[in-house]
Design an enzyme around this catalytic site. Structure first.
Site, PDB file in Angstrom:
ATOM      1  N   ALA A 196       4.224   6.471  -3.845  1.00  0.00           N
ATOM      2  CA  ALA A 196       2.983   7.055  -3.329  1.00  0.00           C
ATOM      3  C   ALA A 196       3.198   8.553  -3.221  1.00  0.00           C
ATOM      4  CB  ALA A 196       2.634   6.457  -1.966  1.00  0.00           C
ATOM      5  N   ARG A 222       7.664  -5.184  -0.568  1.00  0.00           N
ATOM      6  CA  ARG A 222       8.414  -4.043  -1.114  1.00  0.00           C
ATOM      7  C   ARG A 222       9.546  -3.646  -0.180  1.00  0.00           C
ATOM      8  NH1 ARG A 222       7.742  -0.679   2.593  1.00  0.00           N
ATOM      9  NH2 ARG A 222       5.744  -0.262   3.598  1.00  0.00           N
ATOM     10  N   GLY A 223      10.479  -2.877  -0.698  1.00  0.00           N
ATOM     11  CA  GLY A 223      11.521  -2.322   0.147  1.00  0.00           C
ATOM     12  C   GLY A 223      10.978  -1.207   1.019  1.00  0.00           C
ATOM     13  N   ASP A 261      10.331   0.689   5.034  1.00  0.00           N
ATOM     14  CA  ASP A 261       9.874   0.389   6.387  1.00  0.00           C
ATOM     15  C   ASP A 261       8.348   0.396   6.433  1.00  0.00           C
ATOM     16  OD1 ASP A 261       9.402   1.029   9.430  1.00  0.00           O
ATOM     17  OD2 ASP A 261      11.511   0.468   9.316  1.00  0.00           O
ATOM     18  N   ILE A 265       8.837   6.008  -1.802  1.00  0.00           N
ATOM     19  CA  ILE A 265       9.218   5.006  -2.790  1.00  0.00           C
ATOM     20  C   ILE A 265       9.497   3.692  -2.079  1.00  0.00           C
ATOM     21  CG2 ILE A 265      10.978   4.307  -4.472  1.00  0.00           C
ATOM     22  CD1 ILE A 265      11.404   7.280  -5.080  1.00  0.00           C
ATOM     23  N   THR A 314       4.679   2.357   5.812  1.00  0.00           N
ATOM     24  CA  THR A 314       4.085   3.387   4.970  1.00  0.00           C
ATOM     25  C   THR A 314       2.568   3.366   5.136  1.00  0.00           C
ATOM     26  OG1 THR A 314       5.850   3.174   3.326  1.00  0.00           O
ATOM     27  CG2 THR A 314       3.847   4.244   2.604  1.00  0.00           C
ATOM     28  N   TYR A 315       1.975   4.544   5.041  1.00  0.00           N
ATOM     29  CA  TYR A 315       0.508   4.665   5.028  1.00  0.00           C
ATOM     30  C   TYR A 315       0.055   4.996   3.616  1.00  0.00           C
ATOM     31  CZ  TYR A 315      -4.143   6.679   5.507  1.00  0.00           C
ATOM     32  OH  TYR A 315      -5.478   6.958   5.349  1.00  0.00           O
ATOM     33  N   CYS A 347       8.228   5.561   7.119  1.00  0.00           N
ATOM     34  CA  CYS A 347       9.505   5.056   6.602  1.00  0.00           C
ATOM     35  C   CYS A 347      10.591   5.038   7.671  1.00  0.00           C
ATOM     36  CB  CYS A 347       9.956   5.858   5.386  1.00  0.00           C
ATOM     37  SG  CYS A 347       8.785   5.786   4.012  1.00  0.00           S
TER      38      CYS A 347
END
Length: 282
Positions: A197, A100-101, A103, A183, A105-106, A213
């Protein structure tokens, strides 16, 4: 299809996202699949996208919450994960590189994850419009629970003013902006994967394990922190058909509950022609 940075996709300048109402002739199947580990659902996404490309299924929206996982986009900075793999393993947190695009993410319990698996052809081949539609769904979900949210120039996701969650006039008027939803998407041949999310009652301390991110200057929040109400992800997901329909401009009649289903591929994919014929033969 030209590649476009997600950082440029979520404007207008006033921080508000507006959706133009249009006839919704395209139907989508939305399903709540409960709490799942990340890797099997990533594989399921790939299967469903391939089936969508072949015309074997229609547009499908997966709604779920993940077991604890940190995901990294292809261009993620590894330094934004603040613990090493061993330390994460000791905390039972998966670490997964994904397509995914975005950085780092949790994802974890208490967070609504939405994966729209859509074919944007022929009339929706617009990356900006699609990303804005994901933001709009989260803005509508927040509003349903008396929180006003919007987008911020140069920062991906959906944001609120933690000092005044009942109002959003744009980031220039906010006293303490915080991220309510993230996103990250992947598009190939105008077929979509991944999505958003939305933080409902997620453990916010988990975000201290990463630089979410890649943004260090602003925190992360949740509906629970903003309102004091501890909703379950299931109740928000199962009631989300109106927001999905309006935000994504699709016909979403209801959200089916498949949380007890073990074989999700069997429930969501039609049988292969040969297998079907074999079962029907005397």
């Amino acid at each position: 299809m030209p590649t476009t940075s997600l950082r440029d996709l979520l404007q207008p300048a006033n921080g508000q996202v507006t959706t133009v109402e249009a006839p919704r002739s395209r139907r989508a199947r939305a399903v709540w699949i409960g709490r799942r580990r990340y890797a099997p659902i990533h594989d399921l996404q790939k299967q469903l996208v391939e089936a969508r490309a072949q015309g074997r299924i229609g547009d499908t929206i997966l709604l779920l919450e993940h077991d604890p996982v940190i995901t990294l986009g292809p261009r993620a900075n590894p330094e934004n994960v603040l613990l090493d793999a061993r330390a994460l393993d000791e905390r039972d947190i998966d670490l997964v590189a994904t397509g995914r695009g975005g950085d780092v993410t949790y994802h974890g319990p208490g967070q609504l994850v939405c994966y729209p698996l859509l074919d944007l052809r022929p009339d929706r081949c617009d990356v900006r419009r699609y990303v804005r539609s994901l933001a709009e769904v989260m803005i509508l979900l927040a509003r349903e629970h008396h929180v006003e949210a919007g987008v911020v120039d140069g920062m991906i996701g959906v944001w609120v003013d933690r000092a005044a969650p009942e109002a959003w006039g744009g980031s220039e008027w906010a006293r303490e902006i915080a991220k309510l939803g993230a996103i990250g998407v992947r598009l190939s041949r105008w077929l979509t994967m991944h999505g958003f999310a939305f933080n409902i009652a997620v453990d916010l301390k988990a975000f201290e394990l990463i630089v979410p991110c890649g943004i260090r200057d602003h925190g992360v929040t949740s509906l629970h922190q903003l309102t004091g109400r501890k909703l379950t992800v299931a109740e928000v997901a199962l009631a989300s058909a109106p927001q999905l329909a309006r935000g994504l401009e699709l016909d979403v009649a209801c959200v089916e509950d498949l949380s007890a289903v073990t074989d999700l591929a069997g429930a969501l994919l039609p049988p292969e022609a040969g297998a079907a014929e074999g079962r029907s033969a005397p």
